[in-house]
Design an enzyme around this catalytic site. Structure first.
Site, PDB file in Angstrom:
ATOM      1  N   SER A  34      37.290  44.792   3.033  1.00 15.25           N
ATOM      2  CA  SER A  34      38.502  44.865   3.850  1.00 15.25           C
ATOM      3  C   SER A  34      38.534  46.018   4.848  1.00 15.25           C
ATOM      4  CB  SER A  34      39.750  44.921   2.970  1.00 15.25           C
ATOM      5  OG  SER A  34      39.889  46.182   2.370  1.00 15.25           O
ATOM      6  N   LYS A  94      43.252  51.546   2.376  1.00 19.87           N
ATOM      7  CA  LYS A  94      43.731  50.846   3.577  1.00 19.87           C
ATOM      8  C   LYS A  94      44.105  51.865   4.639  1.00 19.87           C
ATOM      9  CE  LYS A  94      43.775  46.913   1.305  1.00 19.87           C
ATOM     10  NZ  LYS A  94      42.740  45.931   1.513  1.00 19.87           N
TER      11      LYS A  94
END
Length: 132
Positions: free
Chosen positions: A38, A77
């Site tokens: 990701s 993230k």
């Protein structure tokens, strides 16, 4: 309610479960090992990063480690929006005490688009630098 008055969804401990790859990590002694796609191309699976534990403030663009609310694991993230900012890609604003996080590789990321804005107390650290 006006568009500016709406709030982004807030993740909760009973949030819905999501499936798909994410950048999970095992934290320890200020180091985190990235697992998943990701955060590619910035971080790739197997990279180790140094993490500052529980900084007092967060800014857009910072890479953070957070405890997910939908699964019993951590994720790494990038902060896309902070309290008071408009929700990326949707109506409303980020509520006080929350951040909106996205993976750099949007196609492979399970992030705030899926589980909502994240309470700041779930952010466990900020990335200082990549080691590998």
């Amino acid at each position: 309610m006006s568009r500016a008055g709406r709030r982004c969804p807030i993740s909760s401990p009973t949030g819905r479960r999501t499936k798909g790859p994410s950048s999970c990590c095992a934290a320890g002694s200020g180091f985190v090992r990235v697992s998943g796609a990701s955060m590619q191309p910035h971080l790739i699976s197997g990279d180790r990063v140094i993490v500052a534990r529980r900084p007092s403030r967060y800014a857009r663009g910072e890479v953070v480690v957070l405890t997910r609310t939908d699964l019993p694991e951590q994720a790494i993230k990038r902060i896309a929006a902070v309290a008071g900012d408009r929700c990326p890609g949707g109506p409303g604003v980020i509520p006080p005490g929350h951040v909106f996080v996205l993976g750099d590789n949007l196609r492979a990321s399970v992030d705030s688009r899926h589980f909502g804005a994240v309470p700041q107390e779930r952010v466990t650290g900020r990335m200082i630098r990549r080691l590998t």
